[in-house]
Design a protein around this motif. Structure first.
Motif, PDB file in Angstrom:
ATOM      1  N   HIS A 146      42.562  49.413  30.286  1.00  0.00           N
ATOM      2  CA  HIS A 146      42.934  48.118  30.863  1.00  0.00           C
ATOM      3  C   HIS A 146      42.097  47.788  32.097  1.00  0.00           C
ATOM      4  N   LEU A 147      41.646  48.809  32.805  1.00  0.00           N
ATOM      5  CA  LEU A 147      40.809  48.564  33.974  1.00  0.00           C
ATOM      6  C   LEU A 147      39.382  48.209  33.565  1.00  0.00           C
ATOM      7  N   LEU A 148      38.897  48.841  32.518  1.00  0.00           N
ATOM      8  CA  LEU A 148      37.561  48.488  32.013  1.00  0.00           C
ATOM      9  C   LEU A 148      37.554  47.068  31.471  1.00  0.00           C
ATOM     10  N   GLU A 149      38.642  46.684  30.837  1.00  0.00           N
ATOM     11  CA  GLU A 149      38.743  45.305  30.333  1.00  0.00           C
ATOM     12  C   GLU A 149      38.832  44.312  31.492  1.00  0.00           C
ATOM     13  N   LYS A 150      39.526  44.702  32.544  1.00  0.00           N
ATOM     14  CA  LYS A 150      39.699  43.816  33.700  1.00  0.00           C
ATOM     15  C   LYS A 150      38.400  43.635  34.469  1.00  0.00           C
ATOM     16  N   TYR A 151      37.683  44.745  34.695  1.00  0.00           N
ATOM     17  CA  TYR A 151      36.498  44.692  35.543  1.00  0.00           C
ATOM     18  C   TYR A 151      35.181  44.662  34.771  1.00  0.00           C
ATOM     19  N   GLY A 152      35.229  44.984  33.478  1.00  0.00           N
ATOM     20  CA  GLY A 152      34.025  44.923  32.651  1.00  0.00           C
ATOM     21  C   GLY A 152      33.191  46.180  32.648  1.00  0.00           C
ATOM     22  N   GLU A 153      33.282  46.973  33.689  1.00  0.00           N
ATOM     23  CA  GLU A 153      32.516  48.213  33.796  1.00  0.00           C
ATOM     24  C   GLU A 153      33.109  49.056  34.916  1.00  0.00           C
ATOM     25  N   PRO A 154      32.771  50.342  34.968  1.00  0.00           N
ATOM     26  CA  PRO A 154      33.235  51.157  36.095  1.00  0.00           C
ATOM     27  C   PRO A 154      32.700  50.591  37.411  1.00  0.00           C
ATOM     28  N   CYS A 155      33.562  50.381  38.366  1.00  0.00           N
ATOM     29  CA  CYS A 155      33.168  49.840  39.662  1.00  0.00           C
ATOM     30  C   CYS A 155      34.111  50.406  40.717  1.00  0.00           C
ATOM     31  N   PRO A 156      33.763  50.309  41.985  1.00  0.00           N
ATOM     32  CA  PRO A 156      34.623  50.880  43.024  1.00  0.00           C
ATOM     33  C   PRO A 156      36.047  50.337  42.977  1.00  0.00           C
ATOM     34  N   GLU A 157      36.184  49.038  42.742  1.00  0.00           N
ATOM     35  CA  GLU A 157      37.516  48.436  42.721  1.00  0.00           C
ATOM     36  C   GLU A 157      38.371  49.013  41.605  1.00  0.00           C
ATOM     37  N   ALA A 158      37.756  49.221  40.447  1.00  0.00           N
ATOM     38  CA  ALA A 158      38.496  49.783  39.316  1.00  0.00           C
ATOM     39  C   ALA A 158      38.928  51.213  39.603  1.00  0.00           C
ATOM     40  N   MET A 159      38.062  51.987  40.236  1.00  0.00           N
ATOM     41  CA  MET A 159      38.393  53.379  40.530  1.00  0.00           C
ATOM     42  C   MET A 159      39.515  53.479  41.564  1.00  0.00           C
ATOM     43  N   VAL A 160      39.450  52.642  42.588  1.00  0.00           N
ATOM     44  CA  VAL A 160      40.510  52.649  43.596  1.00  0.00           C
ATOM     45  C   VAL A 160      41.829  52.206  42.977  1.00  0.00           C
ATOM     46  N   GLU A 161      41.779  51.170  42.142  1.00  0.00           N
ATOM     47  CA  GLU A 161      43.005  50.692  41.492  1.00  0.00           C
ATOM     48  C   GLU A 161      43.606  51.776  40.603  1.00  0.00           C
ATOM     49  N   SER A 162      42.758  52.496  39.874  1.00  0.00           N
ATOM     50  CA  SER A 162      43.238  53.580  39.035  1.00  0.00           C
ATOM     51  C   SER A 162      43.930  54.640  39.879  1.00  0.00           C
ATOM     52  N   ALA A 163      43.303  55.024  40.983  1.00  0.00           N
ATOM     53  CA  ALA A 163      43.873  56.051  41.856  1.00  0.00           C
ATOM     54  C   ALA A 163      45.234  55.621  42.398  1.00  0.00           C
ATOM     55  N   LEU A 164      45.332  54.383  42.832  1.00  0.00           N
ATOM     56  CA  LEU A 164      46.582  53.903  43.412  1.00  0.00           C
ATOM     57  C   LEU A 164      47.675  53.753  42.355  1.00  0.00           C
ATOM     58  N   GLU A 165      47.290  53.416  41.130  1.00  0.00           N
ATOM     59  CA  GLU A 165      48.278  53.349  40.049  1.00  0.00           C
ATOM     60  C   GLU A 165      48.868  54.730  39.775  1.00  0.00           C
ATOM     61  N   HIS A 166      47.997  55.738  39.719  1.00  0.00           N
ATOM     62  CA  HIS A 166      48.487  57.100  39.501  1.00  0.00           C
ATOM     63  C   HIS A 166      49.329  57.569  40.686  1.00  0.00           C
ATOM     64  N   ALA A 167      48.895  57.213  41.891  1.00  0.00           N
ATOM     65  CA  ALA A 167      49.643  57.612  43.078  1.00  0.00           C
ATOM     66  C   ALA A 167      51.050  57.014  43.070  1.00  0.00           C
ATOM     67  N   LYS A 168      51.154  55.768  42.638  1.00  0.00           N
ATOM     68  CA  LYS A 168      52.465  55.110  42.613  1.00  0.00           C
ATOM     69  C   LYS A 168      53.420  55.803  41.646  1.00  0.00           C
ATOM     70  N   ILE A 169      52.886  56.311  40.547  1.00  0.00           N
ATOM     71  CA  ILE A 169      53.739  57.036  39.592  1.00  0.00           C
ATOM     72  C   ILE A 169      54.374  58.238  40.270  1.00  0.00           C
ATOM     73  N   LEU A 170      53.584  58.960  41.060  1.00  0.00           N
ATOM     74  CA  LEU A 170      54.129  60.122  41.768  1.00  0.00           C
ATOM     75  C   LEU A 170      55.055  59.692  42.898  1.00  0.00           C
ATOM     76  N   GLU A 171      54.689  58.640  43.594  1.00  0.00           N
ATOM     77  CA  GLU A 171      55.559  58.141  44.669  1.00  0.00           C
ATOM     78  C   GLU A 171      56.916  57.710  44.115  1.00  0.00           C
ATOM     79  N   ASP A 172      56.884  57.045  42.967  1.00  0.00           N
ATOM     80  CA  ASP A 172      58.138  56.605  42.346  1.00  0.00           C
ATOM     81  C   ASP A 172      59.000  57.787  41.911  1.00  0.00           C
ATOM     82  N   ALA A 173      58.343  58.931  41.698  1.00  0.00           N
ATOM     83  CA  ALA A 173      59.079  60.151  41.350  1.00  0.00           C
ATOM     84  C   ALA A 173      59.421  60.967  42.597  1.00  0.00           C
ATOM     85  N   ASP A 174      59.252  60.335  43.771  1.00  0.00           N
ATOM     86  CA  ASP A 174      59.565  60.960  45.056  1.00  0.00           C
ATOM     87  C   ASP A 174      58.728  62.218  45.296  1.00  0.00           C
ATOM     88  N   PHE A 175      57.409  62.083  45.029  1.00  0.00           N
ATOM     89  CA  PHE A 175      56.489  63.208  45.249  1.00  0.00           C
ATOM     90  C   PHE A 175      55.255  62.671  45.964  1.00  0.00           C
TER      91      PHE A 175
END
Length: 378
Positions: A146-175
């Motif tokens: 979904h990030l490649l479709e959104k941004y068209g190619e690997p880019c800094p914004e896509a990588m940061v967004e990916s990291a923060l999405e994964h981080a939120k999953i752990l935060e939501d699990a209180d970790f």
């Protein structure tokens, strides 16, 4: 070691997590990591490789756990080594749970890749139960669709967004006991992604230029990319990714930190490239000397200069200096001052003896004061 103002690096303030007994982030020293390339299920080979990395100074070592045989082996590996072990998990949540139960100090995992929220919750619970931290590892080569479709190619914004999405999953699990990496083989992409992530969160950051290449080219790419970030104060733990023996990654990592005055381990040899003015074979001398001094972990500096043009000046700034002189007679400096002269014979042997004696003296001083050279070196 005193630091002049123009050499100061102001590190980004990150929260601190623990990887076993090793602190990462906060005011902790920047740690050096590597990863084994043995089959993890081969316990003897993996332990032997980890011990070589320990000898090189590794603070943390990662092992791949792609299958159940690997996580079973982990239970035998962990008790035999001194460094905390990170279990590299990609897709199967059960491997993460097994690794935590087997004694891993940290799980390298992308929460969004292991399935449902229930599975993430199970992994988080296992991490909490067994005192594991985690690393979210984003890689430009495996960004979500979904990030490649959104941004068209690997880019800094896509990588940061990916990291923060994964981080939120752990935060939501209180970790929140995790660090994050956003690696790419493209230096520009990786550096930009890390800058963006550093601004977006306060989690500790694991630096790396992934798939950097062989020993020479990979060292250059990693030094340019990671050096840029470290100089900017970004980075709490590093791994130099080389197509070389893991212990070589550790050596390069420490050399990188040493060059930036961020951490000191072992002898820093300052030497000239040599020219027609040299009064002895500088290149061969330094090559042999570095090999002979590899066992020294006490921080100190040694200058080896072929002639008197720059030799005395460099020697003033080093613990031990050696400058080429005429007629095969050379000058040895101790603590920046001329001390004695030496003929061509046994240059390396003599310098090794001086360094070993200086290391023993420093170790004795720190032992008497109740501190340690490792603490003083950070």
């Amino acid at each position: 070691m005193s630091v002049r103002p123009y050499r100061e690096i102001h590190r980004r303030q990150a929260r601190k997590i623990m990887v076993g007994p090793v602190a990462v982030g906060g005011d902790a020293p920047i740690t050096v990591q590597t990863m084994t390339n043995t089959l993890t299920a081969d316990v003897d080979a993996t332990v032997a490789q980890i011990k070589r990395c320990e000898d090189a100074g590794a603070d943390i070592v990662r092992v791949s756990c792609p299958d159940e045989a690997s996580t079973k082996a982990l239970a035998q590996i962990v008790p035999q080594v001194a460094v905390p072990i990170v279990a590299d998990i990609h897709f199967h949540y059960k491997r993460a749970i097994e690794a935590a139960e087997a004694g891993a100090a940290c799980l390298r995992i992308n929460p969004g890749n292991i399935g449902s929220a229930a599975r993430v919750k199970d992994v988080v619970q296992a991490a909490k139960d067994h005192g594991c931290s985690m690393r979210i590892g984003v890689n430009a080569g495996s960004l979500e669709k979904h990030l490649l479709e959104k941004y068209g190619e690997p880019c800094p914004e896509a990588m940061v967004e990916s990291a923060l999405e994964h981080a939120k999953i752990l935060e939501d699990a209180d970790f929140r006991e995790f660090k994050i990496s956003v690696k790419a083989s493209d230096v520009f992409l990786a550096v930009a992604a890390y800058h963006g992530l550093a601004e977006a969160c306060d989690y500790p950051l694991h630096l790396g230029i992934t798939e950097a290449g062989g020993l020479r080219t990979g060292t250059i790419k990693s030094s340019i990319g990671m050096g840029n970030l470290l100089w900017a104060g970004i980075g709490d733990t590093i791994r130099v990714s080389l197509s070389a023996a893991p212990e070589e990654e550790v050596k390069v990592g420490f050399d990188m930190l040493k060059a930036l005055n961020l951490r000191h381990r072992g002898v820093n040899v300052i030497s000239c490239p040599s020219c027609a003015r040299q009064q002895f074979d500088v290149i061969e001398t330094v090559k042999v000397l570095e090999d002979r001094l590899a066992h020294i972990t006490t921080p100190m500096t040694v200058s080896v200069i072929g002639c008197v043009v720059n030799g005395p000046g460099e020697a003033r700034e080093t613990d031990i200096g050696f400058t080429g002189g005429g007629k095969g007679t050379h000058q040895v400096y101790i603590a920046g001052q001329p001390h004695h002269r030496l003929k061509d014979q046994a240059i390396v042997d003599h310098l090794v003896e001086l360094v070993e004696a200086k290391a023993a003296e420093i170790e004795a001083e720190h032992a008497a004061s109740g501190s340690s050279t490792s603490a003083a070196a950070e």
